[in-house]
Design a protein around this motif. Structure first.
Motif, PDB file in Angstrom:
ATOM      1  N   LEU A 210       0.855  -1.184   0.000  1.00  0.00           N
ATOM      2  CA  LEU A 210       0.000   0.000   0.000  1.00  0.00           C
ATOM      3  C   LEU A 210       0.893   1.236   0.000  1.00  0.00           C
ATOM      4  O   LEU A 210       1.841   1.326   0.778  1.00  0.00           O
ATOM      5  CB  LEU A 210      -0.892   0.012   1.242  1.00  0.00           C
ATOM      6  N   HIS A 229       4.314   3.613  -7.202  1.00  0.00           N
ATOM      7  CA  HIS A 229       3.214   2.744  -7.623  1.00  0.00           C
ATOM      8  C   HIS A 229       3.555   2.015  -8.921  1.00  0.00           C
ATOM      9  O   HIS A 229       3.322   0.807  -9.057  1.00  0.00           O
ATOM     10  CB  HIS A 229       1.953   3.585  -7.789  1.00  0.00           C
ATOM     11  N   SER A 235       1.365  -3.158  -6.025  1.00  0.00           N
ATOM     12  CA  SER A 235       1.053  -2.030  -5.149  1.00  0.00           C
ATOM     13  C   SER A 235      -0.311  -1.428  -5.443  1.00  0.00           C
ATOM     14  O   SER A 235      -0.875  -1.577  -6.527  1.00  0.00           O
ATOM     15  CB  SER A 235       2.125  -0.946  -5.274  1.00  0.00           C
ATOM     16  N   ARG A 236      -0.784  -0.712  -4.443  1.00  0.00           N
ATOM     17  CA  ARG A 236      -2.046   0.019  -4.515  1.00  0.00           C
ATOM     18  C   ARG A 236      -1.778   1.426  -3.994  1.00  0.00           C
ATOM     19  O   ARG A 236      -1.224   1.599  -2.906  1.00  0.00           O
ATOM     20  CB  ARG A 236      -3.064  -0.714  -3.650  1.00  0.00           C
TER      21      ARG A 236
END
Length: 270
Positions: A210, A229, A235-236
């Motif tokens: 995250l 990102h 990933s978020r």
């Protein structure tokens, strides 16, 4: 040496829950997480600590040789995780600690199962095709000012880093935190932080990740969040409705909600 005492380790929350390790940034200590911890404590085992040389750690364990690079701080993380026998923990790193988490993951992948990066930056200096937010001259000036008058630098820079000028108590808290750090230790940590370049290390991150960024952040602009990102496949990216570099203080509810959503996703997927 007793690692738990050396790093002033605090364990709270649900002893039977998954482990969440909260790591502070430059010039700070575990107290920076105090407004987020209650939201996590019901369901998760929350581990807080201070890097050697910060907060309530044992400063006698500090050495310039070890802590002149981020690898020394990653070593602290690995030793704390080993001492607590953590496996597949979620490592939440604020600011420079996001990259410390990347290094710790690479060195001890069995200890960390997911990363949450709060206002991360893998490189603070602008480069061709990359905006880190600072020119080389900016960083040279920042470090020279810090080294010549650390208390004055802290009083000037902490409110800028914190943002939210309409809430001066936040800038004052960060100023106080900076000023509580030994200037010689701060000098070494600052160089390790602002001269680091961990962009290439992001490619090796293969755990759920995250990335939390703020709408306005003078230390880690939005372009940095987009870069991280794009570089981390799993990933978020979440943009908080917050300003400044320390959303765990300026927007603790939004920060906690984003972390809980990520943790709950991990639980469902796991």
């Amino acid at each position: 040496m007793d690692v738990l005492r050396r790093n002033n380790v605090t364990v709270t929350g649900n002893a039977d829950g998954p482990a969440v390790v909260l790591a502070h940034g430059f010039g700070c200590d575990q107290n920076m997480w105090r407004l987020v911890v209650p939201a996590l404590a019901d369901r998760y085992r929350v581990v807080l600590f201070d890097y050697v040389g910060s907060g309530g750690s044992d400063a006698s364990a500090w050495s310039e040789e070890r802590y002149s690079s981020l690898d020394g701080y990653a070593q602290d993380v690995m030793e704390v995780c080993r001492e607590l026998d953590l496996e597949e923990a979620v490592f939440v790193g604020h600011s420079v600690s996001a990259m410390v988490g990347v290094l710790a993951l690479r060195a001890a992948p069995e200890r960390i199962g997911a990363l949450a990066m709060v206002t991360p930056s893998p490189c603070y200096i602008d480069d061709e095709g990359y905006r880190g937010g600072f020119t080389p001259g900016d960083i040279d000036e920042l470090l020279a000012s810090l080294e010549s008058n650390y208390l004055g630098w802290s009083a000037t820079m902490a409110p800028v880093i914190m943002g939210n000028p309409e809430r001066p108590e936040l800038g004052q808290e960060l100023t106080n935190s900076f000023c509580a750090t030994d200037p010689d230790i701060a000098r070494v940590f600052a160089r390790a932080t602002f001269l680091s370049d961990n962009r290439a290390d992001l490619r090796d991150v293969r755990v759920p990740t995250l990335i939390l960024e703020c709408e306005q952040d003078v230390i880690a602009p939005r372009e940095v969040g987009a870069f991280v990102h794009a570089a981390v496949p799993s990933s978020r990216l979440v943009t908080l409705e917050a300003t400044g570099h320390c959303p765990q203080l300026s927007a603790p509810q939004a920060t906690a909600a984003a972390l809980l959503d990520f943790l709950e996703t991990l639980g469902r997927d796991g």
